[in-house]
Design an enzyme around this catalytic site. Structure first.
Site, short mmCIF file in Angstrom:
data_model
loop_
_atom_site.label_atom_id
_atom_site.label_comp_id
_atom_site.label_asym_id
_atom_site.label_seq_id
_atom_site.Cartn_x
_atom_site.Cartn_y
_atom_site.Cartn_z
N GLY A 16 0.83 -1.20 0.00
CA GLY A 16 0.00 0.00 0.00
C GLY A 16 0.86 1.25 0.00
O GLY A 16 2.09 1.19 -0.18
N THR A 17 0.22 2.39 0.23
CA THR A 17 0.96 3.65 0.25
C THR A 17 2.02 3.66 1.34
O THR A 17 3.17 4.07 1.12
CB THR A 17 0.00 4.83 0.45
OG1 THR A 17 -0.95 4.85 -0.62
CG2 THR A 17 0.75 6.14 0.45
N ALA A 18 1.67 3.17 2.54
CA ALA A 18 2.61 3.19 3.66
C ALA A 18 3.84 2.36 3.38
O ALA A 18 4.98 2.80 3.55
CB ALA A 18 1.92 2.71 4.94
N LYS A 84 -4.10 20.11 -5.92
CA LYS A 84 -4.84 20.50 -4.73
C LYS A 84 -4.17 21.71 -4.10
O LYS A 84 -2.96 21.72 -3.90
CB LYS A 84 -4.86 19.35 -3.71
CG LYS A 84 -5.44 19.72 -2.35
CD LYS A 84 -5.28 18.58 -1.35
CE LYS A 84 -5.73 19.01 0.04
NZ LYS A 84 -5.54 17.94 1.04
N VAL A 196 2.17 -13.39 5.34
CA VAL A 196 2.88 -13.67 6.57
C VAL A 196 1.95 -14.44 7.50
O VAL A 196 0.84 -13.99 7.78
CB VAL A 196 3.36 -12.37 7.23
CG1 VAL A 196 3.90 -12.64 8.64
CG2 VAL A 196 4.44 -11.71 6.38
N LEU A 347 -1.35 2.92 9.00
CA LEU A 347 -2.49 2.54 9.83
C LEU A 347 -2.11 1.61 10.97
O LEU A 347 -2.83 1.53 11.97
CB LEU A 347 -3.56 1.86 8.97
CG LEU A 347 -4.20 2.72 7.87
CD1 LEU A 347 -5.19 1.90 7.07
CD2 LEU A 347 -4.88 3.94 8.46
N ILE A 360 -1.08 10.53 4.77
CA ILE A 360 0.09 10.34 3.91
C ILE A 360 1.24 11.22 4.37
O ILE A 360 2.41 10.81 4.35
CB ILE A 360 -0.26 10.59 2.43
CG1 ILE A 360 -1.26 9.52 1.94
CG2 ILE A 360 0.98 10.57 1.56
CD1 ILE A 360 -1.69 9.68 0.49
N TYR A 451 8.65 19.70 15.24
CA TYR A 451 7.83 18.64 14.66
C TYR A 451 6.33 18.99 14.60
O TYR A 451 5.50 18.11 14.42
CB TYR A 451 8.01 17.34 15.45
CG TYR A 451 9.42 16.82 15.43
CD1 TYR A 451 10.08 16.58 14.23
CD2 TYR A 451 10.11 16.58 16.61
CE1 TYR A 451 11.38 16.11 14.20
CE2 TYR A 451 11.41 16.09 16.59
CZ TYR A 451 12.04 15.87 15.38
OH TYR A 451 13.33 15.41 15.35
#
Length: 521
Positions: A16-18, A84, A196, A347, A360, A451
């Site tokens: 996925g994106t992560a 955007k 897994v 997530l 993201i 941060y």
């Protein structure tokens, strides 16, 4: 088995994106395309679909894509991306009055950096002139550009440069596939398509490897958990608990639908549209070939059937007969994000509702910090773990405060919205800030941590946009630079006039990108 002193292999579990964005960031930063580099392996299940609804980004994505070596034009073409420039909040201030909507913009930038010269108190004190001029329109041309569907740049602008700050809307599934191809073909990331089935621990309680269905045991020195809500490594194998914030952020479900345009040349919104509803809100994200629409809601205040009905009514006739998807949301974060030799990103680490498209961005931030602070020697692991956990506990708490801010400031009177304003649901940190800001302008000193996910400027757009009551009259003498402020407001008006005349529409620029592409960096 002897514990290795030098860490030279990383295993990422989950795509996925992560997973793939982390792989790309680590690969590029740790020079894994060289012979002496760290080996990076990503294991992705061919049987588990990704959530695939994180389709909004922040301007940081431009730097990330450039860093990992992806061409902007190709990214736009392959990922159905559009430009955007903001989030437009509709009916968040109050319920619609006599059928009339209210709205404001959270923009990506203003003409003047407020840390250098803060126009917000001068706008509050009436020095912008026209009392009907919104804060967003007073400090930036972007709000009007969004209203007109304009792009942030021209086709002659170099890749990743902008005449105005911008991010992207993107197709999450296509983005993951592009990253996978780039990682495996250009960044020497080893890919295993497998499930897994077990996580193996060594005598110290660290992860030594993962057993897979078909590929057997995959060993590694360091592991990244990108397994989504299941948190297979950090949560289940290492028993790191989950801290729920459901008593602060009250939404717990989303129902989504993907709606094609009825005309291939239909206008594309230049912002994410977030429209408040009776028990939540609807996101509307315009991509090149479709809209991604989702209704985030609280099942305590609305049935699933009503939530889906409201979504489809909002989406319009084009959504008739389309399949919707219901997603259960567990809002909160892991008690630790890094434990022993495992970090959770995405997530598996945390989730909050996607109101400000932070998901993201926080993946980018986590993979950047991991890459920069990665301990090549095991002796450095404990310090890196502590710093990472401190940093992301702070970032997630601040993100939760900022999202809650939108609800607290609302004057909507539906039961869900009244519940959100209950004192017991508001973090003490947010209460203290709001009490301070009721009599003082937002200051850079309120954001001392490097941060901070949301800077001073973001808070000002939301506070001013939502009509936060701020009494600065007794402090008027503290803002003597009236001439500079009025000249600045006038300059914004002139720049806005030029921008409106010179910028193409989002759709027109995307068409040109697909035909010709941007100039190379």
């Amino acid at each position: 088995m002897a514990i290795k002193a030098i860490l030279d292999s990383i295993v990422i579990v989950g795509g996925g994106t992560a997973g793939w964005l982390t792989a790309a960031n680590l690969a590029k930063s740790l020079n894994c395309d060289k012979n002496d580099a760290i080996k990076i392996t990503l294991i992705e299940s061919p049987n588990i679909p990704t959530i695939g609804v994180g389709e909004g980004t922040w301007p940081t994505m431009r730097k990330t894509l450039a860093k990992i070596g992806i061409d902007e034009s190709e990214f736009i073409k392959q990922c159905g991306a559009s430009f955007k420039q903001a989030t437009k909040f509709v009916n968040w201030k109050s319920n619609p009055l006599n059928g009339e909507n209210n709205h404001y913009y959270h923009l990506f930038s203003s003409i003047y950096d407020p840390t250098d010269f803060n126009l917000s108190p001068y706008w509050k004190l009436g020095y912008a002139g026209d009392e009907s001029l919104t804060y967003a329109n007073a400090v930036s041309p972007q709000a009007l550009c969004c209203e007109l569907g304009l792009a942030p740049k021209q086709i002659t602008t170099k890749a990743y440069d902008g005449l105005q700050s911008y991010a992207y809307h993107l197709d999450a599934g296509k983005f993951s596939e592009m990253l996978k191809k780039h990682c495996t073909e250009n960044l020497n990331v080893h890919f295993i398509a497998d499930d897994v089935i077990d996580v193996c621990l060594d005598e110290t309680g660290s992860i030594s490897g993962v057993n897979t269905q078909n590929s057997g045991l995959i060993e590694g020195d360091f592991f990244v958990d990108c397994t989504g809500f299941s948190s297979l490594l950090l949560g289940k194998a290492l028993n790191i608990g989950f801290k729920s914030v459901a008593d602060t952020l009250l939404t717990d479900y989303a129902v989504t639908v993907q709606v094609p345009y009825d005309d291939p040349n239909a206008d594309i919104s230049s912002c994410t549209i977030s429209t408040a509803q009776e028990a939540g809100w609807i996101w509307d994200i315009g991509l090149a070939n479709r809209r991604g629409i989702g209704h985030v809601y609280s099942s305590k205040f609305m049935s699933h059937e009503d939530a889906e009905r409201i979504l489809l009514e909002y989406a319009g006739p084009q959504a008739k007969g389309l399949m919707t998807r219901k997603i259960k949301m567990e809002v909160g974060y892991r008690e630790k994000f890094w434990h022993k030799n495992c970090v959770a990103i995405g997530l598996s680490a945390a989730f909050v509702e996607p109101l400000e498209a932070s998901a993201i961005f926080l993946i980018e931030a986590a993979s950047n910090m991991l890459a920069e602070q990665f301990p090549r020697q095991r002796v450095g692991m404990e310090h890196a773990e502590r710093k990472f956990n401190e940093s992301f506990k702070f970032r997630w708490d601040k993100t939760i405060d900022f999202i809650k801010l939108h609800y607290v400031l609302s004057k909507r009177d539906d039961p869900f919205w009244r519940a959100n304003k209950d004192e017991t649901t508001i973090p003490d940190s947010l209460k203290a800030q709001l009490a301070h800001w009721s009599v003082q302008p937002v200051s850079n000193y309120d954001f001392a941590n490097v941060y901070e996910p949301f800077p001073l400027e973001s808070y000002q757009f939301v506070l001013n946009g939502m009509g936060f009551e701020q009494n600065l009259e007794p402090s008027r003498a503290l803002f003597p630079m009236v001439d500079k402020a009025t000249m600045s407001f006038d300059k914004v008006k002139k720049i806005t006039e030029f921008a409106v005349k010179d910028l193409p529409t989002n759709r027109a620029l995307l068409n040109k990108v697909h035909q010709h592409g941007f100039s190379k960096i």
